[in-house]
Every structure is written in C-alpha cells, then in structure tokens.
Motif scaffolding. Structure first.
Motif, PDB file in Angstrom:
ATOM      1  N   PRO A 403       0.802  -1.229   0.000  1.00 20.12           N
ATOM      2  CA  PRO A 403       0.000   0.000   0.000  1.00 20.12           C
ATOM      3  C   PRO A 403       0.840   1.286   0.000  1.00 20.12           C
ATOM      4  N   ASP A 404       1.953   1.288   0.721  1.00 20.20           N
ATOM      5  CA  ASP A 404       2.764   2.521   0.732  1.00 20.20           C
ATOM      6  C   ASP A 404       3.876   2.464  -0.331  1.00 20.20           C
ATOM      7  N   ALA A 405       3.832   1.445  -1.181  1.00 14.52           N
ATOM      8  CA  ALA A 405       4.781   1.265  -2.293  1.00 14.52           C
ATOM      9  C   ALA A 405       6.243   1.163  -1.820  1.00 14.52           C
ATOM     10  N   ALA A 406       6.431   0.753  -0.574  1.00 14.14           N
ATOM     11  CA  ALA A 406       7.797   0.646  -0.044  1.00 14.14           C
ATOM     12  C   ALA A 406       8.594  -0.421  -0.807  1.00 14.14           C
ATOM     13  N   TYR A 407       7.930  -1.523  -1.129  1.00 17.84           N
ATOM     14  CA  TYR A 407       8.609  -2.613  -1.850  1.00 17.84           C
ATOM     15  C   TYR A 407       8.987  -2.145  -3.255  1.00 17.84           C
ATOM     16  N   VAL A 408       8.058  -1.493  -3.929  1.00 16.22           N
ATOM     17  CA  VAL A 408       8.354  -0.995  -5.283  1.00 16.22           C
ATOM     18  C   VAL A 408       9.530  -0.012  -5.225  1.00 16.22           C
ATOM     19  N   ARG A 409       9.500   0.895  -4.285  1.00 21.53           N
ATOM     20  CA  ARG A 409      10.572   1.909  -4.234  1.00 21.53           C
ATOM     21  C   ARG A 409      11.928   1.265  -3.945  1.00 21.53           C
ATOM     22  N   GLU A 410      11.912   0.187  -3.150  1.00 22.55           N
ATOM     23  CA  GLU A 410      13.193  -0.451  -2.820  1.00 22.55           C
ATOM     24  C   GLU A 410      13.875  -1.027  -4.070  1.00 22.55           C
ATOM     25  N   TYR A 411      13.064  -1.583  -4.981  1.00 16.22           N
ATOM     26  CA  TYR A 411      13.687  -2.287  -6.116  1.00 16.22           C
ATOM     27  C   TYR A 411      13.616  -1.514  -7.433  1.00 16.22           C
ATOM     28  N   VAL A 412      12.785  -0.478  -7.477  1.00 14.64           N
ATOM     29  CA  VAL A 412      12.678   0.301  -8.725  1.00 14.64           C
ATOM     30  C   VAL A 412      13.081   1.743  -8.404  1.00 14.64           C
ATOM     31  N   PRO A 413      14.357   2.045  -8.433  1.00 14.00           N
ATOM     32  CA  PRO A 413      14.799   3.376  -7.995  1.00 14.00           C
ATOM     33  C   PRO A 413      14.227   4.522  -8.831  1.00 14.00           C
ATOM     34  N   GLU A 414      13.867   4.237 -10.088  1.00 11.89           N
ATOM     35  CA  GLU A 414      13.284   5.321 -10.903  1.00 11.89           C
ATOM     36  C   GLU A 414      11.989   5.842 -10.285  1.00 11.89           C
ATOM     37  N   LEU A 415      11.339   5.018  -9.435  1.00  9.38           N
ATOM     38  CA  LEU A 415      10.063   5.437  -8.858  1.00  9.38           C
ATOM     39  C   LEU A 415      10.216   5.905  -7.403  1.00  9.38           C
ATOM     40  N   ALA A 416      11.467   6.014  -6.941  1.00  8.57           N
ATOM     41  CA  ALA A 416      11.706   6.297  -5.521  1.00  8.57           C
ATOM     42  C   ALA A 416      11.006   7.569  -5.057  1.00  8.57           C
ATOM     43  N   ASP A 417      10.966   8.600  -5.902  1.00 10.06           N
ATOM     44  CA  ASP A 417      10.386   9.877  -5.455  1.00 10.06           C
ATOM     45  C   ASP A 417       8.985  10.123  -5.995  1.00 10.06           C
ATOM     46  N   VAL A 418       8.400   9.097  -6.584  1.00 10.41           N
ATOM     47  CA  VAL A 418       7.066   9.266  -7.180  1.00 10.41           C
ATOM     48  C   VAL A 418       6.016   9.053  -6.079  1.00 10.41           C
ATOM     49  N   PRO A 419       4.983   9.923  -6.018  1.00 15.31           N
ATOM     50  CA  PRO A 419       3.962   9.729  -4.974  1.00 15.31           C
ATOM     51  C   PRO A 419       3.290   8.355  -5.094  1.00 15.31           C
ATOM     52  N   THR A 420       2.898   7.820  -3.945  1.00 16.85           N
ATOM     53  CA  THR A 420       2.339   6.461  -3.895  1.00 16.85           C
ATOM     54  C   THR A 420       1.140   6.283  -4.828  1.00 16.85           C
ATOM     55  N   ASP A 421       0.220   7.251  -4.812  1.00 11.76           N
ATOM     56  CA  ASP A 421      -0.978   7.060  -5.654  1.00 11.76           C
ATOM     57  C   ASP A 421      -0.617   7.038  -7.133  1.00 11.76           C
ATOM     58  N   ALA A 422       0.435   7.760  -7.525  1.00 17.08           N
ATOM     59  CA  ALA A 422       0.849   7.737  -8.942  1.00 17.08           C
ATOM     60  C   ALA A 422       1.492   6.383  -9.276  1.00 17.08           C
ATOM     61  N   ILE A 423       2.205   5.788  -8.327  1.00 15.14           N
ATOM     62  CA  ILE A 423       2.790   4.448  -8.560  1.00 15.14           C
ATOM     63  C   ILE A 423       1.653   3.440  -8.789  1.00 15.14           C
ATOM     64  N   HIS A 424       0.621   3.526  -7.942  1.00 16.20           N
ATOM     65  CA  HIS A 424      -0.464   2.554  -8.061  1.00 16.20           C
ATOM     66  C   HIS A 424      -1.386   2.813  -9.243  1.00 16.20           C
ATOM     67  N   SER A 425      -1.284   3.993  -9.847  1.00 17.75           N
ATOM     68  CA  SER A 425      -2.158   4.246 -11.013  1.00 17.75           C
ATOM     69  C   SER A 425      -1.314   4.574 -12.245  1.00 17.75           C
ATOM     70  N   TRP A 426      -0.108   4.040 -12.275  1.00 19.60           N
ATOM     71  CA  TRP A 426       0.834   4.328 -13.359  1.00 19.60           C
ATOM     72  C   TRP A 426       0.219   4.100 -14.737  1.00 19.60           C
ATOM     73  N   HIS A 427      -0.546   3.044 -14.860  1.00 15.93           N
ATOM     74  CA  HIS A 427      -1.136   2.698 -16.158  1.00 15.93           C
ATOM     75  C   HIS A 427      -2.196   3.707 -16.601  1.00 15.93           C
ATOM     76  N   GLU A 428      -2.755   4.462 -15.635  1.00  8.08           N
ATOM     77  CA  GLU A 428      -3.838   5.389 -15.995  1.00  8.08           C
ATOM     78  C   GLU A 428      -3.331   6.800 -16.262  1.00  8.08           C
ATOM     79  N   LEU A 429      -2.082   7.074 -15.914  1.00 11.84           N
ATOM     80  CA  LEU A 429      -1.558   8.442 -16.077  1.00 11.84           C
ATOM     81  C   LEU A 429      -1.315   8.734 -17.551  1.00 11.84           C
TER      82      LEU A 429
END
Ligand code: FAD
Length: 466
Positions: A403-429
């Motif tokens: 939910p807080d995208a901590a796992y994604v941020r740990e392994y995908v550094p390009e998304l480290a500073d991206v807000p959580t809701d944008a990570i979870h809706s990446w396909h819709e942006l």
C-alpha cells in the motif's frame, strides 16, 4: 565403516541418513560433483552449494574428520570408494525429482551389483510420496485434503548430530571454485548457505514474525516470512528442527489468533511436501502441463515482452520490483512470485516454461517441485491451480499488498520519489505525466484490461469452449 553420500542435506544435525550411517559407523562423508547434475545448475545455485559445502567441511573438520569430495559419475565413484575403504555400504537421503530418482536407482543397482549395501532414508520431508494418499490414486491433487491428513499425522523429532567418535579419520581435498566447475559469478548477491545462518533465521522468525504470519506473509514490504527457502533447498536445516520450533511457538502462543498464524506457517511446510508428492508421481510435469486442456493453450512467442519481463521493465511497478528483486537477491517474495507469474502467463500469454526456466536460472532457492508447482498453479495448468478465469490485476495487487509502495521503491529506484498514488495508477496516467514523474521508467508494455479479455478467450478456446 559406512559411507554417507551428501546431496541436498548439507548439515550434521537432524540428518536422518547421516544418523543411520553413524549407527553403522565410523562414517565417511562424501559429496560427488556429478556432471549430470551440474549440467542443470546455475551460477547462483553453484554459489549456494559451495557455501554450504564449505560450512559442512568445517563442521567435519572440527570433529576430526573431513568431507571427501569426488568429481564424476556416482555410479562408478561410490562403489569404488566404498570398496577402497572396505565400507559395508553407502547411504543417502531421498530426493524427489525424476532425475534424482533415476540417478538414485542406478547408483543403488551399481552398489548392489558390487555386493555393497545401498540405503536411502526419508529426511527432507516428514511424509514421503505414497504415505498420504486419497482412497483412489497415489497422490492428492487437492491440497486441502492433503493438508488435513498431513497436519494430523505424528511428526518425527529432530535427530542428533553424530559424535566425533562416529566419524572416520579421513581427509578431503580442497573444494573447487565456481570457475573450476565452469560457472561465472552470479548476477545476484550469493546466499549464505550455512546451518548457523539457518538457525539464526529460524530463531528470528519464531521469536516474532511467526505470530503474525497469516496476515504479514502477503505483504512484500514487511519481513513477515521465514526466508528459510534457500536452507530447506540445500538442507542446511532439517525439517524436523523447523517444525519443532513451530510446536514450541504454539505452546507459547498468547491467543487463538497467534495459534492460527503459526498453523498457517505449518501449512506452507505441507505445501512443500504436497508438491514433492505430485512431482514424484508425475516427473514429466517438469515440462508438461499437469492438466492438459482439450485443445491446448495457444501461447504467444513475444520475445520483446519476455525480455522486458525478465529485465523488470514492463511498466507495471510491482511486477518490475519482483523481477528486479530476483536479479538482485536471487529471491522473490511469494505474493510477488504469484503476481509476476500471472503477468507472464495471462497478461503476456507466454508459456509458463519460459518463466520456469528463468526462475530456475535466477532463484537461489530453486526447488524443482515447488517451482514447477508454483508455475503451473499460476498458469492454471497445475494441481489445485488458480482457475483460469481468476486473473490477477497487477495494479490492484500492488495497491493492496504494497500500500505505501515501499517494496516498489526499494527495487525500482526510478520510482523512488514518485507519490504512492501515482505508482499505483501508473497505467492510468497520461504519457506526459509519466515523463514528468519518472522519465526513466517505462510506460506499461500492455493494457491489462485488454490482455485479460484475450487471456480469457484463449483459455476458453483451449477448453474447447471458444
Ligand atoms: C511461480 C512460483 C515459483 C516458486 N518457486 C519456488 C522454488 O523454486 N523454491 C521454493 O522453495 N519455493 C518456491 N515457490 C514457493 C514460495 O514462493 C517460496 O517457498 C517462498 O516465497 C520462500 O520464502 P520463505 O522461505 O520466506 O517462505 P515462508 O512463507 O516462510 O514459507 C516457509 C517454507 O514453506 C515452503 N513454502 C512456502 N510456500 C510454498 C509454496 N507455495 N509451495 C511450496 N512450498 C512453499 C518453502 O519451503 C518455504 O521456505 C514458488 C512460488 C511460485 C508462485
């Protein structure tokens, strides 16, 4: 004198085959670098094996003995060694893949042909193939029935390590390096495969996380699972020792919720045995579908999509985090193994065998039975598999379990500073918004909604319903 042939049981404590050899001792411990097995190995597994063998050798040397290592064909080497030493026979612990079963049968024939004893022992599992069966047939294909029987059967206690006096005074040669065996360094950090590491890991787990396991195990951002898989793979810990620790935890549990959590962990140990039984009776399922669809599944070729999946560049954050965890650590969290496997077989409609081959190369804990079982589950071709119409949505899975995208941020550094809701809706942006937020991170390579429909159609056709 008796020879104990170590394979995937790299420990002295709680080793049933070794304990049986010690009763006939003194024991000569041996490991064979078998070309036929090395052919199927990978850099990360060779690193694990060499780490485990170094630790095993230390334990024998502390007891005034040593690990004898040989290289070649065990059918010739083992009778030769036993004969040279004047040993009565050779013992080992059972393994359950088709290849292992064939090898063991031919080693047994060679030993017996030379007038030597050959003894195999059940060690890696509590209940061997053929011991938990339905009324008809040799194995359960529905896990819940298997589990009920497995749970209610009596469990053996751990066995003692042999004493120094049970071991022969032998000396071994230096262990080969990975390069000597023809393997490069692995891409991922090599695992520490040592009994002390396994015990520390077990102690850490039963002290805390096991009490919340049923809840936490699904969240890849929490340290909620045991991380014992690489040790169970190489046998740097015995299954009886693991189970005994869970029984102790049950005795100390504060309430029903904790007891349920601990039982959920025991249920995972039973999955491991369930898949060992399935593979033992169906060795061909390493390559073939367990449940064949009437018309066959029309898998796609998709080399570019397969390559994006392997690199962790699909534009689906939780999928990419999992695929990059695999390359960095030789490990993937279970929930994410399911998500990435579903993405490959349903969204990309690529054959599960491609995914299995990649895992087999990259996972430090690769176990044929569990890996084939997991892949065929995700592809809806296996025993007790995910129904074909239940297709994971990689975005909602990410949102729910990270939910807080901590796992994604740990392994995908390009998304480290991206807000959580944008990570979870990446396909819709919009593409513009994605470029603003993470210019280096890819757009989704497929549209999940469309691909889900296509997968459903493909599976219906495979079932003869299209
Ligand atoms: C596609 C796919 C491939 C997989 N490949 C492997 C593999 O090659 N090797 C492997 O050990 N596991 C495999 N698994 C099962 C599972 O993902 C791992 O066992 C688990 O993630 C290991 O982490 P852990 O030790 O912290 O597990 P924990 O949750 O702490 O579980 C404890 C132990 O139980 C066993 N276990 C847990 N879940 C399963 C399961 N679903 N099936 C069988 N045994 C299980 C493992 O031995 C594990 O170490 C796979 C799952 C999937 C979906």
């Amino acid at each position: 004198m008796y020879v104990h042939w170590h394979r995937r049981d790299l420990r002295l404590a709680d080793n049933r085959g070794l304990a049986a050899a010690a009763d006939r001792g003194p024991v000569v411990p041996v490991f064979v670098f078998d070309d036929a097995v090395l052919e199927h190995a990978s850099p990360i597994r060779i690193a694990g094996l060499l780490s485990g063998l170094a630790a095993l050798r230390e334990r024998y040397r502390e007891r005034g003995s040593d690990l004898v290592t040989l290289a070649g064909d065990p059918r010739e080497l083992l009778p030769g060694l036993a004969d040279d030493l004047g040993a009565e026979g050779v013992g080992w612990n059972d393994d359950y893949s088709g290849l292992a079963a064939e090898r063991d049968a031919s080693v047994r024939a060679a030993l017996e042909g030379a007038g030597l004893e050959a003894e195999s022992h059940r060690d890696a599992v509590f209940h061997g193939p053929g011991s938990i069966t339905p009324n008809q047939g040799q194995f359960y294909s529905v896990y819940s029935y298997f589990w009920k029987k497995w749970r209610d059967r009596e469990k053996a206690d751990p066995v003692e390590a042999p004493a120094a006096s049970d071991l022969a005074d032998v000396s071994g040669e230096a262990l080969p390096s990975a390069a000597d065996l023809g393997f490069p360094e692995p891409e991922a950090e090599p695992p520490t495969v040592r009994p002390e590491a396994a015990r520390e890991q077990l102690a850490r787990f039963v002290d805390g996380p096991i009490h919340r396991y049923d809840e936490d195990r699904d969240y890849p951002g929490r340290a909620g699972t045991s991380r014992l898989s690489v040790h169970l793979k190489w046998g740097t810990i015995g299954i009886r020792e693991v189970y005994a620790a869970t029984v102790e935890a049950l005795e100390g549990a504060d309430d029903e919720a904790e007891r349920e959590a601990i039982e959920e962990f025991q249920a995972q140990l039973a999955w491991r045995e369930f898949y060992a039984h399935v593979l033992h009776f169906n060795p061909e399922t390493v390559r073939e579908d367990f449940n064949e669809y009437e018309e066959g599944i029309e898998w796609r070729e998709g080399p570019e999509e397969l390559s994006a999946w392997k690199r962790g560049e699909t534009g689906y954050p939780v999928v990419d985090a999992g695929m990059r965890q695999l390359r960095r650590e030789g490990y993937v969290h279970n929930r994410v193994r399911m998500i990435v496997a579903s993405f490959l077989t349903k969204d990309l409609l690529i054959d599960w065998r491609e995914g299995y081959d990649w895992y087999r190369r990259k996972l430090a804990d690769h176990e044929t039975a569990n890996d084939v079982g997991g892949w065929q589950w995700a592809a809806s071709t296996g025993t007790d598999a995910q129904p074909y119409f239940r297709i994971f949505n990689p975005m909602t899975q990410g949102e729910r379990y990270d939910p807080d995208a901590a796992y994604v941020r740990e392994y995908v550094p390009e998304l480290a500073d991206v807000p959580t809701d944008a990570i979870h809706s990446w396909h819709e942006l919009s593409v513009r918004r994605r470029r603003e937020l993470a210019p280096e991170y890819p757009d989704p390579i497929v549209d999940h909604v469309d691909r889900r429909e296509e997968a459903l159609e493909t599976f219906k056709r495979a079932r003869g319903e299209g």
